[in-house]
Design a protein around this motif. Structure first.
Motif, PDB file in Angstrom:
ATOM      1  N   UNK A 140       8.831  12.296   0.178  1.00  0.00           N
ATOM      2  CA  UNK A 140       9.488  11.396  -0.772  1.00  0.00           C
ATOM      3  C   UNK A 140       8.520  10.326  -1.244  1.00  0.00           C
ATOM      4  N   UNK A 141       8.793   9.788  -2.426  1.00  0.00           N
ATOM      5  CA  UNK A 141       8.063   8.630  -2.958  1.00  0.00           C
ATOM      6  C   UNK A 141       8.958   7.401  -2.888  1.00  0.00           C
ATOM      7  N   UNK A 142       8.458   6.340  -2.281  1.00  0.00           N
ATOM      8  CA  UNK A 142       9.161   5.061  -2.276  1.00  0.00           C
ATOM      9  C   UNK A 142       8.400   4.119  -3.202  1.00  0.00           C
ATOM     10  N   UNK A 143       9.071   3.609  -4.211  1.00  0.00           N
ATOM     11  CA  UNK A 143       8.398   2.751  -5.190  1.00  0.00           C
ATOM     12  C   UNK A 143       8.448   1.297  -4.741  1.00  0.00           C
ATOM     13  N   UNK A 144       7.680   1.026  -3.703  1.00  0.00           N
ATOM     14  CA  UNK A 144       7.573  -0.327  -3.174  1.00  0.00           C
ATOM     15  C   UNK A 144       6.264  -0.472  -2.421  1.00  0.00           C
ATOM     16  N   UNK A 145       5.835  -1.705  -2.257  1.00  0.00           N
ATOM     17  CA  UNK A 145       4.578  -1.966  -1.567  1.00  0.00           C
ATOM     18  C   UNK A 145       4.741  -1.756  -0.070  1.00  0.00           C
ATOM     19  N   UNK A 146       3.692  -1.254   0.568  1.00  0.00           N
ATOM     20  CA  UNK A 146       3.698  -1.074   2.008  1.00  0.00           C
ATOM     21  C   UNK A 146       3.442  -2.417   2.678  1.00  0.00           C
ATOM     22  N   UNK A 147       4.404  -2.901   3.462  1.00  0.00           N
ATOM     23  CA  UNK A 147       4.310  -4.220   4.080  1.00  0.00           C
ATOM     24  C   UNK A 147       3.947  -4.167   5.554  1.00  0.00           C
ATOM     25  N   UNK A 148       3.500  -3.011   6.019  1.00  0.00           N
ATOM     26  CA  UNK A 148       3.041  -2.901   7.403  1.00  0.00           C
ATOM     27  C   UNK A 148       4.150  -2.626   8.392  1.00  0.00           C
ATOM     28  N   UNK A 149       3.853  -2.909   9.633  1.00  0.00           N
ATOM     29  CA  UNK A 149       4.706  -2.541  10.743  1.00  0.00           C
ATOM     30  C   UNK A 149       6.081  -3.190  10.694  1.00  0.00           C
TER      31      UNK A 149
END
Length: 210
Positions: A100-109
């Protein structure tokens, strides 16, 4: 495992696409557009029932279940679904992988931990880049419908897409609780093959029939 071309070069301009290597007995179902989804499911049912002409009800039910599974993947933002048809000593090793594609920034753990609930979450590094890995167990709707006494084992990877505020999510799942550890090892191995490819490289390969 089946082979896919890979590239790790920078990706200015157009978004990169992913390359993934899966076992040969994992069947790939593209979820978009709808026409490709339906054609792929029809081809899979035809393959599974090759030489079997006296099971029309079972065939129709199988196709309906596969379409339901694929449509559920679409509702979760999925772009590709893989289904395992591996066997060991005649026993099916059931598993699935939804990409899947999530259209959001990766904010870490921390962001992934909020999704974990009672699961186990941690940061890791793949050849495709840094990622978060989440392991959890749940009773899925499908398991309850089939009356299974086992929980599904789910392994999810969240991988940032290079130069994009997007995340690629790999969701592996198996209902085989007694051999869950071995299946998790297989899932981790597949996730480790993830590579990013330039769009131009993919178009060149398709143009040349590769």
């Amino acid at each position: 495992m089946s082979k896919a071309p890979t590239s790790t070069e920078p990706y200015p301009g157009r978004a990169p696409v992913f390359g993934l290597v899966t076992p040969e007995d994992w069947y790939r179902i593209p979820l978009q557009p709808r026409e490709r989804l339906e054609a792929s499911v029809t081809a899979l049912v035809k393959r599974q029932f090759a030489g079997v002409d006296d099971q029309p009800v079972l065939r129709r039910r199988t196709e309906e279940q596969l379409l339901d599974t694929a449509e559920a993947g679409v509702e979760q933002g999925g772009v590709v679904l893989y289904l395992s048809f591996l066997e060991a000593a005649g026993i099916p090793l059931s598993a699935s992988l939804l990409v899947s594609h999530l259209h959001q920034r990766f904010d870490g753990l921390d962001a992934v931990a909020a999704l974990a609930g009672s699961g186990e979450v941690g940061l890791t590094r793949l050849p495709a880049g840094r990622a978060a890995r989440l392991v959890r167990r749940e009773r899925s709707k499908q398991s309850r419908k089939l009356g299974s006494e086992f929980e599904d084992t789910v392994v999810e990877y969240f991988v940032p897409v290079p130069d994009r505020d997007e995340v690629l999510m790999l969701t592996f799942s198996t209902p085989l609780e007694p051999i869950a550890d071995a299946m998790v090892g297989l899932f981790d191995a597949v996730a480790g093959t993830l590579r990013w490819q330039r769009t131009s490289d993919v178009e060149h390969a398709e143009h040349n029939g590769e």
